[in-house]
Scaffold this motif. Structure first.
Motif, PDB file in Angstrom:
ATOM      1  N   LEU A   5       0.694  -1.459  -0.049  1.00 41.01           N
ATOM      2  CA  LEU A   5       0.062  -0.152   0.173  1.00 41.01           C
ATOM      3  C   LEU A   5       0.836   1.134  -0.115  1.00 41.01           C
ATOM      4  O   LEU A   5       0.572   2.281   0.613  1.00 41.01           O
ATOM      5  N   LEU A  10       0.400   0.780  -5.517  1.00 43.97           N
ATOM      6  CA  LEU A  10      -0.666   0.458  -5.608  1.00 43.97           C
ATOM      7  C   LEU A  10      -0.983   0.704  -7.616  1.00 43.97           C
ATOM      8  O   LEU A  10      -1.595   0.216  -8.522  1.00 43.97           O
ATOM      9  N   GLN A  85      -8.987  -3.264  -2.960  1.00 44.66           N
ATOM     10  CA  GLN A  85      -8.673  -2.138  -4.264  1.00 44.66           C
ATOM     11  C   GLN A  85      -9.615  -0.544  -4.911  1.00 44.66           C
ATOM     12  O   GLN A  85      -8.405   0.197  -4.394  1.00 44.66           O
ATOM     13  N   GLU A  88      -8.372   1.490  -0.697  1.00 44.35           N
ATOM     14  CA  GLU A  88      -6.778   1.618  -0.757  1.00 44.35           C
ATOM     15  C   GLU A  88      -6.827   2.583  -2.489  1.00 44.35           C
ATOM     16  O   GLU A  88      -5.849   3.810  -2.079  1.00 44.35           O
ATOM     17  N   ARG A  91      -7.811   5.914  -0.811  1.00 43.88           N
ATOM     18  CA  ARG A  91      -7.405   5.635   0.935  1.00 43.88           C
ATOM     19  C   ARG A  91      -6.410   7.009   0.216  1.00 43.88           C
ATOM     20  O   ARG A  91      -5.345   7.750   1.212  1.00 43.88           O
ATOM     21  N   GLU A  96     -11.559   8.416   1.407  1.00 46.25           N
ATOM     22  CA  GLU A  96     -11.505   7.024   1.910  1.00 46.25           C
ATOM     23  C   GLU A  96     -13.107   6.799   3.355  1.00 46.25           C
ATOM     24  O   GLU A  96     -12.907   7.984   3.528  1.00 46.25           O
ATOM     25  N   LYS A 107      -4.118  -8.317   0.986  1.00 49.16           N
ATOM     26  CA  LYS A 107      -3.810  -7.147   0.847  1.00 49.16           C
ATOM     27  C   LYS A 107      -4.020  -6.105   2.430  1.00 49.16           C
ATOM     28  O   LYS A 107      -3.491  -5.134   3.235  1.00 49.16           O
ATOM     29  N   THR A 108      -5.809  -6.816   2.618  1.00 50.02           N
ATOM     30  CA  THR A 108      -5.635  -6.087   3.761  1.00 50.02           C
ATOM     31  C   THR A 108      -4.960  -6.585   5.051  1.00 50.02           C
ATOM     32  O   THR A 108      -5.056  -5.799   6.173  1.00 50.02           O
ATOM     33  N   TRP A 111      -2.635  -3.197   6.699  1.00 46.22           N
ATOM     34  CA  TRP A 111      -3.926  -1.486   6.135  1.00 46.22           C
ATOM     35  C   TRP A 111      -2.598  -1.399   7.554  1.00 46.22           C
ATOM     36  O   TRP A 111      -2.824  -0.190   7.170  1.00 46.22           O
ATOM     37  N   ALA A 116      -3.109   2.432   6.621  1.00 53.10           N
ATOM     38  CA  ALA A 116      -4.692   2.459   6.210  1.00 53.10           C
ATOM     39  C   ALA A 116      -6.221   2.662   6.624  1.00 53.10           C
ATOM     40  O   ALA A 116      -7.039   2.859   6.435  1.00 53.10           O
TER      41      ALA A 116
END
Length: 429
Positions: A5, A10, A85, A88, A91, A96, A107-108, A111, A116
């Motif tokens: 991230l 990204l 996606q 992000e 964000r 966000e 991906k999470t 965070w 994030a």
């Protein structure tokens, strides 16, 4: 591990992420307009709201929340598998949503590390919600630095569903508990034109079943090492891959399984085209009543010399949580009201009763309207639990593992090639 991230990461992750114009329209507003500057508007970004299991209950819950809190407007943004996606990208523009409802996977996992989302451990205690959460769920959502990444919400049991009626039609008198019995049952089923085991060999369902079979000869600690490091060279892992390949080449899995998806799997089982599926709670809840009456839930059959003494299942407490974003911190009073409402016993009970969801929260409510979900909840000493690898696989290896899964389910692929494909997925990380 380098976090994905970052702006550079990204924009390299996939086409269309470089410009807001490439993002889908969401509930009447663009993703980059998600964050409302109005302090009285709470923006919730969720995977619930369309066809996802539990969506009708969630929408009804939102209506109740609005009625009980007339001073708070709620804007709901809905995404499916692309939620991470889209979030992000929003964000990066500091637009966000305030609360995000998504699972802890891929991906999470990064965070909280990259800011994030925020650590909610202090809020869990300050809001008096710790005792509402199952200890195993708190463990799963707490990272190595002791940060609570989100408020746990949905959980799942992940047994194996066996259609007894189809087994009996093929002359199979009992649910298989060994690999040899499963192979024999598969031959009988095929002779009657019935697919044996259906699974999404081209998506996450196949990835999870492959991981489950590989763990036949692994302890939990050994499995954790394998999926953290991508080291598939140990003796137990190689034995597990050999077992998987033997089952596959004996015809245990449905034809062309390497191209099937979770939707294909669900359709085949629910229409009686296949006799067995590896089914998490949401799939069990979708089984039609006429099929459910003839279905038994159990574990995956074992091979001789297994590290387990009972057929295996998986359980997870990371399906959906309530994450707080940096924008949400600015509206913490509203966020607190929303999280408290979602944690209320009556709200939790409705998800169990109306949607057949397993919860990461304490509740005495039973999924009586979803008999297979309830049956999975009752599985105890008859099964052994193996590790769900989601918390340990590096985010950048998650999607390559799907490709490796399809390769692995292709009949004729040697055990050495399966191992090489799995290890190659980690080299990209």
């Amino acid at each position: 591990m380098r976090s994905p991230l970052t702006r550079r990461g990204l924009l390299a992750a996939g086409s269309g992420l470089a410009a807001a114009t490439a993002l889908p329209a969401l509930s009447g507003c663009s993703a980059l307009a998600a964050a409302d500057s109005d302090p009285d508007t709470l923006v919730v970004h969720t995977q619930l709201g369309t066809t996802a299991p539990g969506s009708p209950t969630y929408l009804a819950a939102l209506d109740r929340f609005r009625k009980e809190n007339p001073g708070i407007r709620v804007r709901s943004i809905v995404n499916g598998d692309d939620l991470a996606q889209v979030y992000e990208t929003a964000r990066l523009a500091r637009k966000e949503a305030d609360v995000v409802m998504v699972n802890l996977y891929d991906k999470t996992l990064a965070w909280t590390d990259v800011g994030a989302t925020v650590d909610v451990k202090d809020q869990l205690d300050a809001w008096g919600l710790r005792e509402r959460v199952l200890p195993a769920a708190l463990d799963a959502w707490t990272d190595a630095r002791g940060r609570l990444r989100g408020f746990p919400y949905f959980a799942t049991n992940w047994p194996v569903a066996y259609n007894r009626s189809l087994l009996e039609r093929a002359g199979v008198d009992a649910v298989p508990t060994t690999g040899d019995a499963l192979i024999a049952a598969a031959r009988r089923l095929r002779a009657k034109g019935i697919a044996p085991v259906t699974v999404g060999g081209n998506d996450w369902t196949g990835q999870k079943l492959l991981a489950q079979v590989i763990q036949t000869f692994l302890t939990e600690d050994e499995a954790r090492h394998v999926y953290t490091t991508g080291d598939f060279g140990g003796r137990g892992v190689r034995e597990g891959i050999d077992y998987f390949v033997a089952l596959r080449d004996a015809g245990v899995f449905a034809d062309k399984v390497q191209g099937l998806t979770s939707d294909s799997m669900t359709t085949q089982f629910n229409t009686r085209a296949a006799a067995v599926e590896s089914a998490m709670s949401s799939a069990l809840a979708s089984v039609p009543q006429g099929v459910a009456r003839h279905t038994e839930v159990g574990g995956w059959p074992l091979a001789e010399g297994a590290a387990h003494d009972r057929p295996t299942i998986m359980r997870a407490y990371t399906l959906i949580g309530l994450w707080i974003s940096p924008n949400g911190v600015k509206k913490l009073d509203h966020v607190e009201k929303f999280v408290r409402f979602m944690y209320r016993p009556d709200t939790v009970s409705r998800f169990i009763r109306e949607s057949g969801r397993d919860m990461a929260l304490r509740s005495t409510t039973v999924s009586s309207g979803f008999p297979l979900v309830a049956a999975a909840q009752r599985l105890g000493s008859d099964v052994s639990q193996v590790l769900l690898p989601d918390l340990y696989v590096p985010p950048t290896a998650s999607q390559p593992l799907i490709t490796a899964t399809s390769t692995s389910f292709t009949r004729g692929t040697s055990a050495a090639r399966v191992r090489a494909a799995l290890e190659a997925a980690y080299r990209s990380a």
